[in-house]
Design a protein around this motif. Structure first.
Motif, short mmCIF file in Angstrom:
data_model
loop_
_atom_site.label_atom_id
_atom_site.label_comp_id
_atom_site.label_asym_id
_atom_site.label_seq_id
_atom_site.Cartn_x
_atom_site.Cartn_y
_atom_site.Cartn_z
N ALA A 156 0.83 -1.21 0.00
CA ALA A 156 0.00 0.00 0.00
C ALA A 156 0.86 1.25 0.00
O ALA A 156 0.56 2.23 -0.69
CB ALA A 156 -0.93 0.01 1.21
N THR A 157 1.94 1.24 0.76
CA THR A 157 2.84 2.40 0.80
C THR A 157 3.52 2.60 -0.55
O THR A 157 3.67 3.73 -1.02
CB THR A 157 3.89 2.21 1.90
N GLY B 277 12.16 9.20 -0.74
CA GLY B 277 12.92 10.28 -0.11
C GLY B 277 12.47 11.65 -0.58
O GLY B 277 12.31 12.58 0.22
N LEU B 278 12.24 11.80 -1.88
CA LEU B 278 11.77 13.08 -2.41
C LEU B 278 10.36 13.41 -1.91
O LEU B 278 10.03 14.57 -1.67
CB LEU B 278 11.80 13.03 -3.94
N ARG B 279 9.55 12.38 -1.77
CA ARG B 279 8.20 12.58 -1.24
C ARG B 279 8.27 13.06 0.21
O ARG B 279 7.48 13.91 0.65
CB ARG B 279 7.43 11.27 -1.33
N LEU B 280 9.21 12.50 0.96
CA LEU B 280 9.41 12.94 2.34
C LEU B 280 9.86 14.40 2.38
O LEU B 280 9.39 15.19 3.20
CB LEU B 280 10.46 12.05 3.01
N ALA C 179 5.83 6.33 7.17
CA ALA C 179 5.52 5.54 5.97
C ALA C 179 6.79 5.21 5.19
O ALA C 179 6.91 4.12 4.61
CB ALA C 179 4.53 6.29 5.09
N THR C 180 7.74 6.14 5.17
CA THR C 180 9.00 5.90 4.46
C THR C 180 9.80 4.80 5.11
O THR C 180 10.48 4.03 4.42
CB THR C 180 9.82 7.21 4.41
N VAL C 181 9.74 4.69 6.43
CA VAL C 181 10.41 3.59 7.12
C VAL C 181 9.84 2.25 6.67
O VAL C 181 10.57 1.27 6.51
CB VAL C 181 10.29 3.76 8.65
N THR C 182 8.53 2.21 6.44
CA THR C 182 7.90 0.99 5.93
C THR C 182 8.51 0.60 4.59
O THR C 182 8.82 -0.57 4.34
CB THR C 182 6.39 1.20 5.77
N ILE C 183 8.71 1.58 3.71
CA ILE C 183 9.33 1.31 2.42
C ILE C 183 10.76 0.84 2.60
O ILE C 183 11.21 -0.11 1.94
CB ILE C 183 9.28 2.57 1.53
N ALA C 184 11.50 1.48 3.50
CA ALA C 184 12.90 1.11 3.73
C ALA C 184 13.02 -0.34 4.17
O ALA C 184 13.89 -1.08 3.68
CB ALA C 184 13.51 2.04 4.77
N ILE C 185 12.16 -0.76 5.08
CA ILE C 185 12.21 -2.14 5.56
C ILE C 185 11.84 -3.12 4.45
O ILE C 185 12.50 -4.14 4.24
CB ILE C 185 11.26 -2.32 6.77
N VAL D 69 -5.40 1.55 4.03
CA VAL D 69 -4.07 1.27 4.57
C VAL D 69 -3.09 2.31 4.06
O VAL D 69 -3.03 2.59 2.86
CB VAL D 69 -3.59 -0.15 4.17
N THR D 70 -2.32 2.91 4.96
CA THR D 70 -1.38 3.97 4.58
C THR D 70 0.07 3.60 4.80
O THR D 70 0.96 4.31 4.35
CB THR D 70 -1.67 5.25 5.38
N GLY D 71 0.34 2.50 5.52
CA GLY D 71 1.71 2.15 5.84
C GLY D 71 2.22 2.83 7.09
O GLY D 71 3.34 2.59 7.52
N ASP D 72 1.38 3.68 7.69
CA ASP D 72 1.76 4.35 8.93
C ASP D 72 1.57 3.38 10.09
O ASP D 72 0.89 2.37 9.97
CB ASP D 72 0.88 5.59 9.14
N VAL D 73 2.16 3.71 11.23
CA VAL D 73 1.99 2.89 12.42
C VAL D 73 0.57 3.08 12.97
O VAL D 73 -0.15 3.99 12.57
CB VAL D 73 3.03 3.26 13.50
N GLY D 74 0.19 2.21 13.90
CA GLY D 74 -1.12 2.31 14.50
C GLY D 74 -1.28 3.57 15.33
O GLY D 74 -0.29 4.22 15.71
#
Length: 331
Positions: free
Chosen positions: A93-94, A230-233, A255-261, A314-319
């Motif tokens: 989703a992210t 990164g550019l989106r951040l 959300a970027t951390v989700t992508i990184a993992i 779903v956004t990929g953000d934490v709860g």
């Protein structure tokens, strides 16, 4: 303060809090008792710190309070369902939500690399500005193909994986600044373009694409995803919309951390292809076909699973429990 007398007077309350804090389930009365003891022990800790700051007692009370806080809020444990949710919902989703950023990044980067590659291939003086004739011959006849077989498969896969993960991590880490990401992309695309241009100028274009495409399609996609994220951040605090800058940045950073993992796994796949498929004895069409299939699988993952998950919210953000309070927004 007589610390020994103070400890003796309140030891029973501390021991009771310790017992309640270790229980996995509490009744209603026990939960009320836990909260009452938590407040009292927090007061005791404050009094000890101000009246008789003994490190051992302070550490003991702090540990009791931490355990009680965990018991009151509930314990969260890792499970296979969490892993499944990450792989099937959060990560795709992210990726889908950030698609415009990394697709645009990929398109611009590939176009720039093609232009530079053609320019290098058609201008011998440009080639000589990068490599001497001896270096060119060494690259074309030995180093390029030899690079993919100089290490054992497992060692090479590990080397490639960590190197590409480092590049992706840099793109994400510098996301707040923005400009360094462009510099990283430029350096990466310039290297590929010059290498391709030199190989093409010496009649080795087929060899170049045979060795680059099997792993490079998915590998570069992962780099573009990292750069786009990164550019989106970076853009999240430049143009936060109705949110405060800090709230917009915090949301996109999580959300970027989700992508990184998630990219760790993607780069592991591309590293394995580079180590075991690219230098293999398979015919060129088979090696390139494996790379194309890996890329199709990734895009299907994003635009089927990712789109479906994004449409459900779903956004990929934490709860919410892990998010800080956000200020009201306008609009």
């Amino acid at each position: 303060m007589d610390l020994d007398a103070y400890v003796a007077a309140h030891h029973g309350e501390w021991d009771r809090l310790r017992m309640l804090g270790r229980r996995s389930k509490l009744s209603g009365e026990e939960a009320d008792e836990l909260l009452d003891l938590y407040q009292r022990v927090a007061t005791h800790l404050s009094q000890v710190r101000s009246g008789a700051p003994d490190p051992a007692v302070i550490q003991h009370l702090s540990t009791l309070l931490a355990q009680a806080r965990t018991a009151a809020l509930g314990r969260r444990t890792a499970s296979w369902s969490s892993v499944a949710n990450f792989l099937l919902l959060d990560f795709p989703a992210t990726l889908y939500r950030a698609r415009r950023w990394w697709i645009t990044t990929a398109a611009v980067s590939v176009c720039v690399a093609l232009v530079i590659g053609v320019w290098v291939a058609r201008n011998p003086q440009v080639q000589s500005s990068f490599l001497s004739p001896a270096q060119t011959q060494q690259l074309v006849n030995h180093d390029f193909a030899g690079y993919y077989s100089q290490y054992g498969g497992t060692d090479f896969a590990t080397h490639v994986w960590t190197n590409n993960a480092f590049i992706a991590a840099l793109c994400i880490a510098f996301g707040v600044l923005g400009v360094p990401i462009v510099a990283i992309l430029w350096s990466n695309m310039l290297n590929v373009a010059v290498l391709g241009g030199v190989m093409a100028a010496n009649g080795r274009a087929g060899e170049f694409f045979t060795f680059i495409l099997p792993h490079g399609i998915l590998e570069l996609t992962a780099v573009f995803v990292a750069a786009g994220a990164g550019l989106r951040l970076f853009w999240s605090w430049v143009e936060p919309g109705p949110r405060r800058r800090v709230d917009a940045l915090a949301h996109e950073a999580r959300a970027t951390v989700t992508i990184a993992i998630g990219l760790i796994g993607v780069l592991l796949v591309s590293g394995c292809i580079e180590a075991f498929v690219t230098p293999s004895q398979l015919p060129p069409w088979a090696r390139i076909g494996i790379g194309v299939l890996a890329e199709i699988a990734f895009l299907t993952y994003v635009f089927v699973l990712g789109r479906r998950a994004a449409l459900t919210g779903v956004t990929g953000d934490v709860g919410e429990i892990d998010q800080s309070a956000e200020a009201p927004t306008v609009g």
